[in-house]
Design a protein around this motif. Structure first.
Motif, PDB file in Angstrom:
ATOM      1  N   SER A 231     -24.990 -20.826   4.049  1.00 46.04           N
ATOM      2  CA  SER A 231     -24.191 -21.618   3.120  1.00 46.04           C
ATOM      3  C   SER A 231     -24.176 -20.940   1.762  1.00 46.04           C
ATOM      4  O   SER A 231     -24.979 -20.039   1.493  1.00 46.04           O
ATOM      5  CB  SER A 231     -24.753 -23.047   3.002  1.00 46.04           C
ATOM      6  N   ILE A 232     -23.268 -21.382   0.909  1.00 45.52           N
ATOM      7  CA  ILE A 232     -23.060 -20.732  -0.383  1.00 45.52           C
ATOM      8  C   ILE A 232     -23.082 -21.783  -1.482  1.00 45.52           C
ATOM      9  O   ILE A 232     -22.497 -22.860  -1.346  1.00 45.52           O
ATOM     10  CB  ILE A 232     -21.720 -19.978  -0.405  1.00 45.52           C
ATOM     11  N   MET A 233     -23.773 -21.469  -2.567  1.00 47.06           N
ATOM     12  CA  MET A 233     -23.759 -22.322  -3.755  1.00 47.06           C
ATOM     13  C   MET A 233     -22.710 -21.796  -4.721  1.00 47.06           C
ATOM     14  O   MET A 233     -22.697 -20.606  -5.053  1.00 47.06           O
ATOM     15  CB  MET A 233     -25.127 -22.328  -4.429  1.00 47.06           C
ATOM     16  N   CYS A 234     -21.827 -22.683  -5.165  1.00 39.58           N
ATOM     17  CA  CYS A 234     -20.778 -22.312  -6.121  1.00 39.58           C
ATOM     18  C   CYS A 234     -20.918 -23.182  -7.356  1.00 39.58           C
ATOM     19  O   CYS A 234     -20.822 -24.413  -7.262  1.00 39.58           O
ATOM     20  CB  CYS A 234     -19.400 -22.483  -5.484  1.00 39.58           C
ATOM     21  N   SER A 235     -21.142 -22.570  -8.507  1.00 34.74           N
ATOM     22  CA  SER A 235     -21.338 -23.310  -9.762  1.00 34.74           C
ATOM     23  C   SER A 235     -20.342 -22.822 -10.805  1.00 34.74           C
ATOM     24  O   SER A 235     -20.681 -22.034 -11.697  1.00 34.74           O
ATOM     25  CB  SER A 235     -22.777 -23.124 -10.277  1.00 34.74           C
ATOM     26  N   PRO A 236     -19.085 -23.250 -10.710  1.00 31.52           N
ATOM     27  CA  PRO A 236     -18.074 -22.788 -11.671  1.00 31.52           C
ATOM     28  C   PRO A 236     -18.260 -23.434 -13.035  1.00 31.52           C
ATOM     29  O   PRO A 236     -19.000 -24.406 -13.192  1.00 31.52           O
ATOM     30  CB  PRO A 236     -16.766 -23.236 -11.024  1.00 31.52           C
ATOM     31  N   ASP A 237     -17.583 -22.888 -14.002  1.00 34.80           N
ATOM     32  CA  ASP A 237     -17.584 -23.437 -15.358  1.00 34.80           C
ATOM     33  C   ASP A 237     -16.132 -23.701 -15.755  1.00 34.80           C
ATOM     34  O   ASP A 237     -15.326 -22.773 -15.816  1.00 34.80           O
ATOM     35  CB  ASP A 237     -18.230 -22.448 -16.330  1.00 34.80           C
ATOM     36  N   PRO A 238     -15.739 -24.957 -15.986  1.00 38.06           N
ATOM     37  CA  PRO A 238     -16.577 -26.162 -16.007  1.00 38.06           C
ATOM     38  C   PRO A 238     -17.008 -26.590 -14.611  1.00 38.06           C
ATOM     39  O   PRO A 238     -16.521 -26.063 -13.621  1.00 38.06           O
ATOM     40  CB  PRO A 238     -15.653 -27.212 -16.635  1.00 38.06           C
ATOM     41  N   LEU A 239     -17.937 -27.545 -14.581  1.00 39.57           N
ATOM     42  CA  LEU A 239     -18.482 -28.019 -13.318  1.00 39.57           C
ATOM     43  C   LEU A 239     -17.377 -28.549 -12.410  1.00 39.57           C
ATOM     44  O   LEU A 239     -16.405 -29.147 -12.871  1.00 39.57           O
ATOM     45  CB  LEU A 239     -19.516 -29.116 -13.572  1.00 39.57           C
ATOM     46  N   ALA A 240     -17.559 -28.335 -11.104  1.00 38.25           N
ATOM     47  CA  ALA A 240     -16.516 -28.673 -10.146  1.00 38.25           C
ATOM     48  C   ALA A 240     -16.280 -30.172 -10.044  1.00 38.25           C
ATOM     49  O   ALA A 240     -15.135 -30.641 -10.052  1.00 38.25           O
ATOM     50  CB  ALA A 240     -16.879 -28.107  -8.780  1.00 38.25           C
ATOM     51  N   PHE A 241     -17.361 -30.950  -9.922  1.00 34.11           N
ATOM     52  CA  PHE A 241     -17.245 -32.392  -9.724  1.00 34.11           C
ATOM     53  C   PHE A 241     -18.224 -33.126 -10.627  1.00 34.11           C
ATOM     54  O   PHE A 241     -19.307 -32.617 -10.930  1.00 34.11           O
ATOM     55  CB  PHE A 241     -17.529 -32.766  -8.264  1.00 34.11           C
ATOM     56  N   LEU A 242     -17.834 -34.312 -11.040  1.00 36.14           N
ATOM     57  CA  LEU A 242     -18.702 -35.182 -11.814  1.00 36.14           C
ATOM     58  C   LEU A 242     -18.713 -36.555 -11.158  1.00 36.14           C
ATOM     59  O   LEU A 242     -17.698 -37.001 -10.610  1.00 36.14           O
ATOM     60  CB  LEU A 242     -18.223 -35.305 -13.267  1.00 36.14           C
ATOM     61  N   GLY A 243     -19.862 -37.216 -11.220  1.00 33.63           N
ATOM     62  CA  GLY A 243     -19.988 -38.514 -10.568  1.00 33.63           C
ATOM     63  C   GLY A 243     -20.724 -39.520 -11.416  1.00 33.63           C
ATOM     64  O   GLY A 243     -20.994 -39.312 -12.599  1.00 33.63           O
ATOM     65  N   CYS A 244     -21.068 -40.620 -10.778  1.00 33.23           N
ATOM     66  CA  CYS A 244     -21.739 -41.738 -11.443  1.00 33.23           C
ATOM     67  C   CYS A 244     -23.190 -41.764 -11.002  1.00 33.23           C
ATOM     68  O   CYS A 244     -23.496 -41.748  -9.811  1.00 33.23           O
ATOM     69  CB  CYS A 244     -21.038 -43.036 -11.072  1.00 33.23           C
ATOM     70  N   VAL A 245     -24.101 -41.813 -11.962  1.00 36.47           N
ATOM     71  CA  VAL A 245     -25.528 -41.815 -11.685  1.00 36.47           C
ATOM     72  C   VAL A 245     -26.053 -43.253 -11.750  1.00 36.47           C
ATOM     73  O   VAL A 245     -25.508 -44.073 -12.496  1.00 36.47           O
ATOM     74  CB  VAL A 245     -26.276 -40.925 -12.709  1.00 36.47           C
TER      75      VAL A 245
END
Length: 517
Positions: A231-245
């Motif tokens: 598997s591959i980790m992808c950390s683009p800038d800006p962040l790909a997705f944002l959610g609710c904590v």
């Protein structure tokens, strides 16, 4: 949700699977499998995006990033799925509950260098053929999939088996190349989304998202890695997705407890990482990484012992650390200092504040001895046949970001600990009371000594043990504040009284081991 480019159908189709009290719906894994089958019939796209309902795309180029990775891999084996980090748009300042996962994804960057990051259940792009159980370099004859015998694997739907055949055989998987128009497949899509479709098939066993754990994501991910995929980790800038904590302490505990239960359950299935190393293609180093997270719940037992040990030593007058006037005392002091200085240095490299670093340190201890402990006990009771695992949904509050005054954070109350009558916090309260008792006991013994002999008496009590007890006390200091607060911000009196009885019982047992002078 299925997205289609065909003009014969709406561009976005919302799917709701059938549920029936007589049939187990398998929670999120069951929903994902139903959606995978419906999308196979409607669009049959070779790639699938998995995002939780509380996440949104923050980077419009995220799909292009994924396509570059998929088509840029020289070896097909190197890209089983693409995992994007999980980040949050409504995270509280300084992460007071330690649940924003900044340190987790920092650690998984190292794991990504082995066989790839874990599947985190969201923010992930899967290859459809991998979800269908295909191993790297396998060659599938499409005629075998269309054969009637394949219904034991994928079910009795001919349309589904036809789409599976296109994907697994490497054929062009576009909907235009199939025999039926998309609008004519509505009835077939409804059929594969029914609650009884999976019976007698391999869905949830060998195909799709796997059943058998409350953390179906990790169970599915370890199965994919065991087949030889990376598997591959992808950390683009800006962040790909944002959610609710989770924005409250009880909801954070619920989430952590469910994770601890699900991860530990994996060790008691045929997907145990060690077994997959021996029988499958899971790398041994990657199996150790999986054990690191799967044993989160089991860590609670030794951590509680370590948190109780300083108090026990101070009450009984014994020692587990060298005395301050011995050269060996330098060893534990050096280890403690080097570890925390190094972790702080790593945190500053990520742009984490000092307050956030401290919250992560203390909540690491608190979560382990509360939520993870109950997760461990739940799994043990399940193995003994005394209870069943219950899937608890994490409650998340939506915060408005539009400046309309609705749902805005109250700065005075944001991040403030709230409590309910759940017994999950009781172990933390007991640990706090036990260490408070030990410290008070130590202070009273020092108060009876002449000031010229205080240093000698402190050596007898043990400076190392006193420091460890103070450290534990500081980690659980939020519980102490809860003793004096009212309403939802205060710990219920019933919880305090029960915890006090357990703490007194522990102190009584300790005193029974005191050697008579």
């Amino acid at each position: 949700m299925v997205i289609s480019e065909n003009t014969d159908l709406p561009h976005v189709i919302y799917i709701s699977r059938e549920k029936n009290l007589k049939h187990h719906h398998h929670y999120k894994a069951g929903a994902m499998n139903a959606l995978a089958r419906v999308s196979a019939i409607m669009t049959n796209a070779p790639l699938m995006l998995n995002v939780d309902c509380d996440m949104y795309a923050n980077n419009p180029q995220v799909f292009l990033h994924a396509m570059c990775i998929v088509f840029g891999c020289k070896n097909d084996q190197d890209c089983g799925f693409i995992q994007f980090p999980q980040a949050f748009y409504d995270g509280l300042k300084d992460d007071p509950f330690g649940n924003q996962l900044a340190n987790y994804y920092y650690l998984t960057n190292g794991i990504a260098a082995i066989q790839g990051p874990f599947y985190s259940g969201t923010n992930c792009i899967h290859r459809r053929k991998v979800i269908y159980g295909l191993s790297p370099n396998d060659k599938i004859n499409s005629g075998n999939i269309r054969n009637e015998d394949s219904h034991e694997v994928f079910g009795k739907s001919f349309e589904l088996r036809e789409s599976v055949a296109l994907i697994l055989s490497g054929s062009i998987a576009k909907i235009e190349n199939r025999t039926s128009l998309p609008s004519g497949l509505i009835e077939a899509a409804i059929h594969v989304a029914s609650c009884s479709y999976e019976y007698g098939t391999d869905w949830g066993k060998k195909v799709g998202w796997l059943y058998g754990s409350a953390t179906e994501d990790t169970l599915t991910g370890v199965s994919i890695h065991a087949r030889g995929w990376k598997s591959i980790m992808c950390s683009p800038d800006p962040l790909a997705f944002l959610g609710c904590v989770p924005s409250t302490y009880p909801s954070s505990l619920t989430q952590q407890k469910r994770w601890a239960i699900g991860l530990l359950e994996i060790l008691f299935t045929d997907k145990n990482p060690l077994l997959l190393t021996l029988k499958g293609n899971l790398w041994f180093r990657h199996a150790l990484a999986y054990y690191w997270i799967c044993l989160w719940g089991a860590r609670s037992i030794p951590e509680i012992c370590y948190a109780s040990l300083p108090a026990y030593c101070m009450i009984t007058g014994s020692h587990f650390l060298p005395k301050a006037n011995e050269w060996a005392f330098i060893i534990p002091v050096s280890i403690f200092a080097i570890y925390h200085v190094y972790v702080l240095w790593e945190a500053t490299r990520q742009g984490v504040s000092l307050r956030t670093w401290w919250n992560l340190q203390r909540m690491g201890r608190v979560t382990t001895m509360t939520a993870w402990l109950f997760g461990f006990l739940s799994v043990m009771l399940k193995l003994m046949g005394l209870s069943k695992t219950v899937f608890e949904v994490t409650q998340k509050e939506h915060k408005s970001n539009y400046g309309d005054g609705v749902g805005n954070k109250d700065d005075k109350k944001a991040g403030k600990f709230t409590y309910d009558k759940s017994p999950v916090i009781m172990p933390g309260v007991v640990i706090l009371l036990v260490n408070m008792t030990a410290l008070v006991n130590g202070v009273l013994r020092l108060s009876k000594v002449h000031y010229s002999e205080i240093w000698i008496k402190m050596l007898e009590l043990g400076l190392g043990e006193m420091f460890c007890s103070i450290w534990v006390f500081l980690c659980f200091s939020e519980f102490l504040k809860g003793f004096f607060r009212k309403g939802k911000y205060g710990i219920p009196s019933t919880t305090i009284s029960k915890s006090g009885c357990l703490a007194l019982f522990f102190v009584h047992l300790c005193r029974r081991f005191v050697q008579p002078s």
